[in-house]
Motif scaffolding. Structure first.
Motif, PDB file in Angstrom:
ATOM      1  N   GLN A 197       0.826  -1.206   0.000  1.00 49.82           N
ATOM      2  CA  GLN A 197       0.000   0.000   0.000  1.00 49.82           C
ATOM      3  C   GLN A 197       0.861   1.257   0.000  1.00 49.82           C
ATOM      4  OE1 GLN A 197      -3.446  -0.033  -0.242  1.00 49.82           O
ATOM      5  NE2 GLN A 197      -3.146   2.162  -0.615  1.00 49.82           N
ATOM      6  N   THR A 198       2.014   1.215   0.666  1.00 52.49           N
ATOM      7  CA  THR A 198       2.881   2.396   0.693  1.00 52.49           C
ATOM      8  C   THR A 198       3.352   2.771  -0.713  1.00 52.49           C
ATOM      9  OG1 THR A 198       4.743   0.906   1.192  1.00 52.49           O
ATOM     10  CG2 THR A 198       3.727   2.047   3.047  1.00 52.49           C
ATOM     11  N   VAL A 199       3.617   1.767  -1.540  1.00 49.69           N
ATOM     12  CA  VAL A 199       4.020   2.019  -2.926  1.00 49.69           C
ATOM     13  C   VAL A 199       2.849   2.600  -3.708  1.00 49.69           C
ATOM     14  CG1 VAL A 199       4.776   0.935  -5.078  1.00 49.69           C
ATOM     15  CG2 VAL A 199       5.803   0.236  -2.913  1.00 49.69           C
ATOM     16  N   ARG A 200       1.668   2.056  -3.499  1.00 48.98           N
ATOM     17  CA  ARG A 200       0.480   2.554  -4.200  1.00 48.98           C
ATOM     18  C   ARG A 200       0.186   4.007  -3.802  1.00 48.98           C
ATOM     19  NH1 ARG A 200      -4.202  -1.735  -3.298  1.00 48.98           N
ATOM     20  NH2 ARG A 200      -5.207  -0.410  -4.862  1.00 48.98           N
ATOM     21  N   ASP A 201       0.364   4.316  -2.518  1.00 45.37           N
ATOM     22  CA  ASP A 201       0.130   5.691  -2.052  1.00 45.37           C
ATOM     23  C   ASP A 201       1.148   6.655  -2.665  1.00 45.37           C
ATOM     24  OD1 ASP A 201      -1.956   4.761  -0.514  1.00 45.37           O
ATOM     25  OD2 ASP A 201      -0.828   4.735   1.358  1.00 45.37           O
ATOM     26  N   THR A 202       2.398   6.208  -2.728  1.00 45.72           N
ATOM     27  CA  THR A 202       3.436   7.043  -3.349  1.00 45.72           C
ATOM     28  C   THR A 202       3.086   7.329  -4.803  1.00 45.72           C
ATOM     29  OG1 THR A 202       5.138   6.065  -1.924  1.00 45.72           O
ATOM     30  CG2 THR A 202       5.902   7.196  -3.890  1.00 45.72           C
ATOM     31  N   ALA A 203       2.671   6.287  -5.514  1.00 46.46           N
ATOM     32  CA  ALA A 203       2.297   6.453  -6.925  1.00 46.46           C
ATOM     33  C   ALA A 203       1.101   7.390  -7.059  1.00 46.46           C
ATOM     34  CB  ALA A 203       1.980   5.092  -7.541  1.00 46.46           C
ATOM     35  N   SER A 204       0.154   7.283  -6.137  1.00 49.00           N
ATOM     36  CA  SER A 204      -1.035   8.135  -6.189  1.00 49.00           C
ATOM     37  C   SER A 204      -0.666   9.613  -6.045  1.00 49.00           C
ATOM     38  CB  SER A 204      -2.009   7.730  -5.079  1.00 49.00           C
ATOM     39  OG  SER A 204      -3.162   8.530  -5.105  1.00 49.00           O
ATOM     40  N   ILE A 205       0.237   9.912  -5.113  1.00 48.97           N
ATOM     41  CA  ILE A 205       0.683  11.289  -4.923  1.00 48.97           C
ATOM     42  C   ILE A 205       1.413  11.797  -6.167  1.00 48.97           C
ATOM     43  CG2 ILE A 205       2.289  12.757  -3.641  1.00 48.97           C
ATOM     44  CD1 ILE A 205      -0.099  12.235  -2.006  1.00 48.97           C
ATOM     45  N   LEU A 232      -7.261  11.800  -3.248  1.00 49.08           N
ATOM     46  CA  LEU A 232      -6.336  11.951  -2.127  1.00 49.08           C
ATOM     47  C   LEU A 232      -7.005  11.943  -0.765  1.00 49.08           C
ATOM     48  CD1 LEU A 232      -3.931  14.668  -3.587  1.00 49.08           C
ATOM     49  CD2 LEU A 232      -3.703  12.176  -3.661  1.00 49.08           C
ATOM     50  N   ALA A 233      -8.322  11.795  -0.745  1.00 52.52           N
ATOM     51  CA  ALA A 233      -9.056  11.837   0.531  1.00 52.52           C
ATOM     52  C   ALA A 233      -8.501  10.883   1.589  1.00 52.52           C
ATOM     53  CB  ALA A 233     -10.534  11.556   0.281  1.00 52.52           C
ATOM     54  N   GLY A 280       1.004  15.905   4.719  1.00 54.79           N
ATOM     55  CA  GLY A 280       1.514  17.166   4.196  1.00 54.79           C
ATOM     56  C   GLY A 280       1.351  17.289   2.686  1.00 54.79           C
ATOM     57  N   SER A 281       1.865  16.317   1.951  1.00 52.37           N
ATOM     58  CA  SER A 281       1.823  16.367   0.487  1.00 52.37           C
ATOM     59  C   SER A 281       0.400  16.259  -0.053  1.00 52.37           C
ATOM     60  CB  SER A 281       2.680  15.252  -0.103  1.00 52.37           C
ATOM     61  OG  SER A 281       4.031  15.393   0.278  1.00 52.37           O
ATOM     62  N   ALA A 282      -0.343  15.247   0.445  1.00 49.05           N
ATOM     63  CA  ALA A 282      -1.713  15.061  -0.030  1.00 49.05           C
ATOM     64  C   ALA A 282      -2.602  16.220   0.404  1.00 49.05           C
ATOM     65  CB  ALA A 282      -2.271  13.735   0.501  1.00 49.05           C
ATOM     66  N   GLY A 283      -2.367  16.711   1.612  1.00 47.17           N
ATOM     67  CA  GLY A 283      -3.162  17.824   2.105  1.00 47.17           C
ATOM     68  C   GLY A 283      -2.925  19.095   1.303  1.00 47.17           C
TER      69      GLY A 283
END
Length: 231
Positions: free
Chosen positions: A135-143, A162-163, A174-177
């Protein structure tokens, strides 16, 4: 020593009972012995195969880790990006979820170095939707994908994507916000954006540079943010 009649009877019954059990066991083994042995052998083979597989997995993970480290060294030395890209593609195909994800993230970064936004976007989108990577990789890709696509997305698309990450206690708060707040500003939801930016500026778990930027953005909305004095 002589046994009493009752004791003799009990002893005889026990002996007959034991004899019957032996006969039954022998009959069962004669009838099903081959299957029992086969099942035991299969169990041992399966257990041995699993242990072998786990050992092979560990050895392969170590090899992949060394390969990835060598690739990063080549990146640092400025070697041919095409050659590095091919190696990363091989590693992405052969590695486990974590290693494959790391290789593909690096592949996307190399594409951006060459100003190939389309290739980078394809990598990030593929990772974001890949349930086989962590999931951490997927979140990084999403950002990263959202950063690249920001200008072409509708504000609500950014906010919805990004919710899950634009919340306190998220590693990406920080980044997503910040991206979410910028989308809110585009959507003329300035007060919501200011509230989110104020929270980021006050959160000591957010990197100092992001907190300072959040404070400045909130100030530009004419809504005071919490001071980032704790940076």
């Amino acid at each position: 020593m002589a046994l009493a009649p009752g004791e003799t009877s009990d002893t005889f019954i026990r002996e007959v009972d034991e004899s019957l059990r032996r006969d039954q066991a022998e009959a069962v083994f004669k009838r099903y012995g081959t299957w029992i042995i086969a099942a035991a052998v299969l169990l041992l083979v399966a257990a041995g195969g699993f242990l072998f597989w786990k050992n092979q997995q560990a050895e392969q993970a170590a090899v992949n880790s060394e390969q990835f480290s060598a690739i990063l060294t080549e990146v640092g030395e400025g070697k041919s990006s095409d050659d590095i890209a091919r190696k990363l593609d091989v590693l992405a195909a052969e590695g486990n979820g974590s290693m494959s994800g790391a290789a593909r993230l690096t592949r996307a970064a190399l594409a951006l170095q060459k100003s190939d936004r389309a290739a980078a976007i394809a990598q990030y989108r593929g990772l974001m939707d890949d349930g086989d990577v962590p999931q951490t990789v997927r979140d990084t890709a999403s950002i990263r994908l959202t950063q690249l696509e920001f200008d072409s997305l509708q504000p609500q698309q950014v906010i919805e994507r990004l919710a899950p990450l634009a919340v306190k206690d998220s590693a990406w708060y920080g980044s997503a916000g910040e991206l979410t707040a910028l989308a809110m500003i585009k959507a003329n939801r300035r007060r919501e954006a200011a509230s989110l930016l104020t929270g980021i500026a006050a959160d000591t778990n957010v990197p100092a540079s992001l907190r300072a930027r959040a404070e400045q953005l909130a100030a530009g909305l004419s809504i005071p943010a919490a001071p980032a004095a704790a940076r």
